[in-house]
Each structure stands twice: as structure tokens, then as C-alpha cells.
Design an enzyme around this catalytic site. Structure first.
Site, PDB file in Angstrom:
ATOM      1  N   TYR A   1       0.855  -1.192   0.000  1.00  0.00           N
ATOM      2  CA  TYR A   1       0.000   0.000   0.000  1.00  0.00           C
ATOM      3  C   TYR A   1       0.886   1.234   0.000  1.00  0.00           C
ATOM      4  CZ  TYR A   1      -3.952  -2.985   1.487  1.00  0.00           C
ATOM      5  OH  TYR A   1      -4.931  -3.937   1.581  1.00  0.00           O
TER       6      TYR A   1
ATOM      7  N   ARG B   1     -16.119   0.253  -1.342  1.00  0.00           N
ATOM      8  CA  ARG B   1     -15.271   1.379  -1.736  1.00  0.00           C
ATOM      9  C   ARG B   1     -16.038   2.692  -1.792  1.00  0.00           C
ATOM     10  NH1 ARG B   1     -14.511  -3.281  -3.796  1.00  0.00           N
ATOM     11  NH2 ARG B   1     -12.455  -4.239  -3.641  1.00  0.00           N
ATOM     12  N   GLY B   2     -16.998   2.821  -0.889  1.00  0.00           N
ATOM     13  CA  GLY B   2     -17.790   4.039  -0.799  1.00  0.00           C
ATOM     14  C   GLY B   2     -19.051   4.018  -1.637  1.00  0.00           C
TER      15      GLY B   2
ATOM     16  N   LEU C   1     -18.403  -1.282   2.539  1.00  0.00           N
ATOM     17  CA  LEU C   1     -19.143  -0.186   1.896  1.00  0.00           C
ATOM     18  C   LEU C   1     -18.842  -0.143   0.402  1.00  0.00           C
ATOM     19  CD1 LEU C   1     -18.827   2.634   4.578  1.00  0.00           C
ATOM     20  CD2 LEU C   1     -20.725   1.052   4.194  1.00  0.00           C
TER      21      LEU C   1
ATOM     22  N   SER D   1     -21.995   3.748   0.613  1.00  0.00           N
ATOM     23  CA  SER D   1     -21.833   4.530   1.844  1.00  0.00           C
ATOM     24  C   SER D   1     -22.925   5.580   2.018  1.00  0.00           C
ATOM     25  CB  SER D   1     -20.474   5.243   1.839  1.00  0.00           C
ATOM     26  OG  SER D   1     -20.458   6.250   0.828  1.00  0.00           O
TER      27      SER D   1
END
Length: 335
Positions: free
Chosen positions: A58, A213-214, A211, A217
Site C-alpha cells: 500500500y 469502496r464508498g 461499503l 456509503s
């Protein structure tokens, strides 16, 4: 809010009912603020979150260095409770390109040595290859992690995004504590074979992408502009008609959330929490505001009527588009 704990497998420790996925603080979702990222990790630890998830790839080590700084500057009593899960094996170049996975035993030990240094810890709590290396039997990769456990550098063997057969082979080699895999209202591929297998073997699930990746959300809109380095700019579920269809699902979920007086994100996380004590959702909050919202899911109780309504609003297989672009789907254990 009271932070509950859940067992991480039959051989692993108790961890917080929610974990913090830190990837977005370093990569794939646009720019992040370092000061706010560290403050968010501190706020999570202070709220009782004990599980921090990262990968050595990452930001090419950036995320581990970030977590290391956050742990180093956290109060000692919180730092001592933190448990770090690390994924390894993804190969990247200086320009960020992806070039496969390396699960050879020598590479496993090399990756671990660098992670320990970047994190500033004397052991990694859960260690797992990010994706199966097709050239290396899982028995060899897991065996190398087991050797690291014998020497005190790692505490528990984990797996990531592998199928039922691979899980069984790994568990026959060494005790496996946990499988990290995507699981959400719109990503339910594990329910047919993988979840029954992990439950049979006493392996817990760390659910990422709760979620999506949003996407679910409640904050993502169809006119949102995504940067060139944002993974979602290339993700099938965020494209054109797929996105419009998926946001219609979110609108249906929003009606249920509004009736309960909670946010869409909270009801989506609460749904994952409701799936079993062996499932620990990872929330990818990058700010204290989003963290606070996610933690609110712990106070959401879903009764039978709520669950039925959610299933009707977002039935299995309802999402349009794959989880990843086609080349990456080949490395996944589920559809």
C-alpha cells in the site's frame, strides 16, 4: 457506543468488533492527509478498535510507515492493545505498476523483515499473502509463515481472497486464524462455499469492502469526479449504467436507513455485523468524521423485519459490474 469484541478464529485472539482498514490513507482512493490519517488511527484506538489492517504494498511501504508512526505516537496503553494484520506478496514497480505475486518461502521471510522494520514492531499479529501465487503451492507459503511464528516474528497465519479448496490445503499445513475477503450487501460471493468452509474449520472472516469502496456509503454521487489514481475510476461498478443501477440500490437502502434514523453507511455495516460473530468488518475510514459514522453501526440493531427489508432492497447478485477490472478478477477466490 460500547466496543464489542469477536474471536479471530478458534486459534486467534479476541479483536474489536470492527477493524480499521488503512489502505485508503496511502493509496488507490486519491490524496489523503497524513495528519488526519494518524489522528484517525489514534481515534480508532481510543474508541476501542484494536485491529489495524495494512499491506506492505500500500503506497509501496507508505502505509506501514504511517501505521508505525501512529503506533509510536499513541498512548502506551492503546499501542499495546493494537493488533496489526499485514498482507504481503504483491509486486510493484517504481511507477506503481503491478507485476504479480510472490509466495516463495524466501520472499515471505524477506517481506516480513521489511514490514517489521517499517511498522516498528517486534511481531506481526496476522500475516497473509494478498493473493495466491499461482507458481507456488499454498502449503509452501503458509509453511514459511509458520516458521516465522516459531521464531516469534508472527503470531497467526491468515489468508486473503482464496477459495474453499485453498483454504482447506492451507489449514492442513498450519492453523489458519482468519480469511480476509470482500463481503458486503453487494458482494456476497463467499456465502455459497467459502463461508461454510471457514465455519467448518473454525476460521474467522475479516470482511473488507463492507461499503464497496464508498459505493454503498450513501455519500457517493453519480457526478463525482475521480482522479486518475483513484481505483474507482477503473472499477466496473463505478462506470456508466453500472453506477446508475448501483446507486438506485443505495437509494432503496437509504429509505430503510431513514426509517431507522441511521445513515446508509451504518445500516450497511450493521448488516455485515449481523452475519455472524465470526465476521469482523473492516471500515476504511480516512477521517475522524467517517470513523465516527462507521462506529455508530455498533449501536444499530437489525430485527427480522429490517433484515427482510434489506434483502428485498438489495437482493444477492443485485449489483451491476464485477468487483475488480477483468485482469484482477483472475486472482480472486470468489466471483
Amino acid at each position: 457506543m460500547t466496543m464489542r469484541t469477536r474471536p479471530l478464529g478458534t486459534t486467534g485472539p479476541q479483536v474489536s468488533a470492527l477493524g480499521l482498514g488503512c489502505m485508503g490513507m496511502s493509496a488507490l482512493y486519491g490524496d489523503a492527509d497524513r495528519t488526519e490519517s494518524i489522528a484517525t488511527i489514534h481515534a480508532a484506538l481510543d474508541a476501542g478498535v484494536t485491529l489495524l489492517d495494512t499491506g506492505d504494498f500500500y503506497g509501496m511501504g507508505h502505509n506501514e510507515l504511517l501505521i508505525g508512526e501512529a503506533l509510536r505516537t499513541a498512548p502506551a496503553e492503546l499501542r499495546e492493545k493494537a493488533q496489526v494484520s499485514v498482507k504481503f506478496g504483491a509486486l510493484r514497480g517504481p511507477d506503481g505498476e503491478w507485476s504479480g505475486y510472490d509466495g516463495r518461502p524466501a520472499a515471505v521471510k524477506n517481506f516480513a523483515a521489511y514490514s517489521l522494520q517499517r511498522l516498528g514492531v517486534d511481531h506481526i499479529d496476522v500475516y497473509r499473502i494478498a493473493r495466491l501465487d499461482p507458481e507456488v503451492p499454498i502449503e509452501e507459503t503458509v509453511g514459511a509463515i509458520a516458521e516465522l511464528i516459531e521464531k516469534g516474528h508472527v503470531r497467526h497465519v491468515g489468508l486473503s481472497e482464496v477459495g474453499a479448496e485453498t483454504i482447506r490445503r492451507a489449514a492442513a499445513t498450519a492453523p489458519v486464524t482468519d480469511l480476509q475477503i470482500e463481503y458486503s450487501l453487494i458482494s456476497r460471493g463467499i456465502e455459497k462455499e467459502i463461508l461454510p468452509t471457514t465455519r467448518e474449520l473454525g476460521i474467522s472472516i475479516t470482511a473488507y469492502g463492507v461499503l464497496s469502496r464508498g459505493l454503498i456509503s450513501g455519500h457517493f454521487t453519480s457526478d463525482r469526479q475521480l482522479g486518475a489514481h483513484d481505483f474507482r475510476a477503473y472499477s466496473p461498478r463505478f462506470q456508466g449504467d453500472n453506477l446508475r443501477h448501483n446507486l438506485d440500490l443505495v437509494d432503496a437502502l437509504r429509505k430503510i436507513a431513514e426509517r431507522k434514523g441511521v445513515s446508509v453507511a451504518q445500516i450497511a455495516i450493521a448488516w455485515v455485523l449481523s452475519r455472524g460473530e465470526d465476521i469482523v468488518p473492516l471500515v476504511g475510514a480516512r477521517t475522524r468524521e467517517r470513523l465516527t459514522e462507521s462506529l455508530g453501526a455498533l449501536d444499530v440493531t437489525l430485527d427480522a423485519a429490517d433484515l427482510t427489508a434489506i434483502e428485498e432492497a438489495v437482493p444477492p447478485g443485485a449489483a451491476a459490474g464485477d468487483r475488480y477490472p477483468a485482469p484482477q478478477m483472475a486472482h480472486l477466490g470468489t466471483e
